[in-house]
Design a protein around this motif. Structure first.
Motif, short mmCIF file in Angstrom:
data_model
loop_
_atom_site.label_atom_id
_atom_site.label_comp_id
_atom_site.label_asym_id
_atom_site.label_seq_id
_atom_site.Cartn_x
_atom_site.Cartn_y
_atom_site.Cartn_z
N GLN A 14 0.80 -1.23 0.00
CA GLN A 14 0.00 0.00 0.00
C GLN A 14 0.83 1.28 0.00
O GLN A 14 0.28 2.37 -0.07
CB GLN A 14 -0.93 -0.01 1.22
CG GLN A 14 -1.88 -1.19 1.22
CD GLN A 14 -2.66 -1.27 -0.08
OE1 GLN A 14 -3.33 -0.31 -0.46
NE2 GLN A 14 -2.55 -2.39 -0.79
N GLU A 34 8.45 -7.29 -6.52
CA GLU A 34 7.29 -7.93 -5.87
C GLU A 34 7.42 -9.44 -6.07
O GLU A 34 7.65 -9.90 -7.17
CB GLU A 34 5.98 -7.40 -6.45
CG GLU A 34 4.72 -8.17 -6.04
CD GLU A 34 4.54 -8.30 -4.51
OE1 GLU A 34 4.59 -7.28 -3.80
OE2 GLU A 34 4.38 -9.45 -4.04
N THR A 41 -1.46 -7.53 0.66
CA THR A 41 -2.52 -8.09 1.49
C THR A 41 -3.85 -7.37 1.25
O THR A 41 -4.89 -8.01 1.06
CB THR A 41 -2.15 -7.94 2.98
OG1 THR A 41 -0.87 -8.54 3.19
CG2 THR A 41 -3.18 -8.61 3.87
N LYS A 51 -14.26 -6.96 2.21
CA LYS A 51 -15.37 -6.01 2.11
C LYS A 51 -16.30 -6.38 0.95
O LYS A 51 -17.50 -6.12 1.01
CB LYS A 51 -14.86 -4.59 1.98
CG LYS A 51 -14.69 -3.92 3.34
CD LYS A 51 -13.44 -4.29 4.08
CE LYS A 51 -13.53 -5.09 5.29
NZ LYS A 51 -12.25 -5.36 5.95
N ASN A 139 8.73 -2.41 2.01
CA ASN A 139 7.27 -2.34 2.19
C ASN A 139 6.72 -3.77 2.06
O ASN A 139 5.89 -4.06 1.21
CB ASN A 139 6.66 -1.40 1.11
CG ASN A 139 5.14 -1.32 1.16
OD1 ASN A 139 4.48 -1.17 0.13
ND2 ASN A 139 4.55 -1.42 2.33
N ASP A 308 3.03 -2.29 7.37
CA ASP A 308 2.84 -3.24 8.47
C ASP A 308 4.15 -3.79 9.03
O ASP A 308 4.16 -4.32 10.14
CB ASP A 308 1.99 -4.43 7.99
CG ASP A 308 0.50 -4.10 7.98
OD1 ASP A 308 0.15 -2.91 8.11
OD2 ASP A 308 -0.31 -5.04 7.83
#
Ligand SMILES: Cc1cc2nc3c(=O)[nH]c(=O)nc-3n(C[C@H](O)[C@H](O)[C@H](O)COP(=O)(O)OP(=O)(O)OC[C@H]3O[C@@H](n4cnc5c(N)ncnc54)[C@H](O)[C@@H]3O)c2cc1C
Length: 459
Positions: A14, A34, A41, A51, A139, A308
């Motif tokens: 993100q 990546e 996530t 969602k 990240n 995170d």
């Protein structure tokens, strides 16, 4: 010879992609690495798919309760799990593919697919490629913790990744962990048609929230038929025929919970154990979280950690804010800091919980002189009109400065209405500013100035 870049970004979660956009616009040549799914996530196994499924579950529940709205649904409501998954997969794939295309099409950005690890403070290996840069941004996010509960290896457990691959409904889902991830999945699957038992080791669900919040959430989940077992001191598993038995204490308790599937939702850990941080001399804590300062710099000059993996937040919005902080400091001469950030998040049960700042428990512990006001959703006209009156609003303000200390809005629209308070807190404006604002009728936000009229000292 290592391939030379100005910057290397590890992880398309993100923060990384947006940072890539800013760095390349500044004229840097960057390498972007990546190892799995673009979007990390949130896009693939977190926010977006859950969602999307919350939405399917909401429709199923509304269909079941349609008569209360004067709407007739012919026959029993049934759920086509394959279709639920296909809808969710399309939303996820569109987002992931869009992001990958954006990165691959970015000028001055070379995308590497593979696992990255450090060779030195300015060298990163990805497969056969050795890359070098004077700026490296980590990240890498995190993954579900798998605790060593006795018997856990003898049963086929799921985490947030593989539960999203189910194409048939579990007959009975046992959710271990009554916090944010566990509650969302628990309610989703209950509404889609599974039996659900939630097992939580604390004495109440979402124990980081106030007791009245936990109690209200337990109450509406139990009304929907979810079994909640708290104070589970000694969780263990055993295969019994086609069932999985989950024990919650260490005695031979005949009240084991029996289910067909187990979801482990008991926390997250950072993806730093396979990064070879030591080769770069990057400091981390005992759990593997990378140590950063207020501007997200690690102890090694030229290396930053975002999202995170740095334990400064555990949300998509905090990770994105990490990108903003790093970009502002590095490119805009704007000294933004993590400590400028106000804690806020939502729990996407239905109704959702919108949260900002301190809880009532936090305020009491702090010893601050405070005022408190509450209002049940049964006294919010928008909630009554929607037939969604579970939950309540609770607001705390500092008695001296009149600034907001925190709020919990557990109720329909709570995830949106909370932003009235978040923005006022960022503005450092007193609550009296909101009292003079005219909000739109009928909304949940409209009631916030009225709730403030009820502020009284917190004893
Ligand atoms: C079920 C669930 C629901 C959630 N719902 C919400 C929500 O509603 N709202 C919210 O704000 N947050 C939510 N979260 C949390 C949110 O998903 C995370 O906070 C967010 O994704 C963190 O972003 P990140 O960029 O730090 O890491 P990630 O999104 O995890 O991205 C890290 C990326 O790095 C890659 N990577 C890791 N190691 C390497 C390596 N060595 N080499 C190359 N690449 C590597 C990974 O493959 C991944 O793509 C949810 C989480 C879960 C599990």
């Amino acid at each position: 010879m290592p391939a030379q870049f100005d910057s290397i970004i590890i992880g398309a979660g993100q923060a990384g992609p947006s940072l890539a956009g800013r760095l390349t616009k500044s004229g840097r040549r960057i390498a972007f690495i990546e190892r799995k799914l673009f979007g990390g996530t949130c896009v693939n196994t977190g926010c977006t798919p859950t969602k999307a499924m919350v939405a399917s579950a909401y429709v199923a529940q509304k269909a079941r309760t349609a008569a209360a709205y004067g709407v007739t649904v012919q026959g029993a409501v049934s759920v086509d799990m394959k279709a639920v998954k296909a809808r969710k997969d399309k939303i996820v794939a569109d987002s992931r593919d869009g992001l990958e295309k954006y990165l691959r099409g970015m000028n001055n950005c070379t995308v590497f697919t593979g696992h990255a690890s450090f060779e030195s403070p300015n060298q990163v290996r990805v497969g056969d490629d050795l890359l070098t840069a004077k700026e490296i941004f980590i990240n890498v996010g995190g993954r579900a913790v798998v605790p060593d509960f006795p018997g856990v290896d003898s049963v086929p457990w799921m985490d947030n990744v593989n539960i999203l691959e189910l194409e048939t409904l579990p007959r009975h889902l046992i959710v271990v962990g009554g916090s944010y991830v566990g509650l969302e999945f628990g309610q989703i699957f209950r509404r889609l048609g599974s039996e659900v038992t939630i097992i939580e080791k604390n004495s109440r669900l979402v124990s980081r929230e106030d007791e009245d919040v936990s109690a209200s959430i337990s109450s509406f989940l139990e009304k929907e038929g979810i079994r909640v077992r708290t104070s589970a001191e000694c969780i263990h598993f055993e295969a019994r025929g086609t069932d999985i038995a989950a024990g919650v204490d260490c005695t031979d308790d005949p009240t084991d919970s029996f289910g067909s599937h187990v979801l482990l939702a008991v926390g997250r850990r950072p993806n730093t154990d396979d990064l070879d941080l030591a080769k770069a001399g990057i400091a981390h804590d005992a759990h593997g979280y990378i140590t950063v300062d207020d501007q997200l710099r690690t102890n090694v000059p030229g290396i930053w950690a975002l999202g995170d993996c740095n334990r400064r937040g555990a949300f998509t919005h905090t990770t994105y804010n990490d990108f903003e902080i790093v970009a502002a400091n590095l490119l805009d001469n704007d000294p933004r800091r993590v400590t400028d950030r106000i804690l806020c998040y939502a729990l996407y049960t239905d109704p959702p919980l919108g949260r900002v700042g301190l809880t009532e428990t936090d305020v009491r512990k702090s010893g601050k002189q405070a005022l408190i006001a509450t209002r049940p959703m049964t006294r919010v006209s928008r909630a009554i009109e929607k037939g969604e009156t579970e939950g309540f609003i609770k607001i705390l303000v500092d008695a001296n400065t009149k600034e907001f200390l925190g709020a919990s809005i557990l109720g329909t629209g709570g995830d949106e209405a909370i932003h009235c308070i978040i923005d006022t807190m960022y503005a450092r404006a007193p609550y009296t500013t909101m009292q003079r604002a005219v909000h739109i009728h009928p909304t949940v936000s409209e009631l916030l100035p009225t709730v403030l009229d009820d502020l009284k000292p917190l004893h």
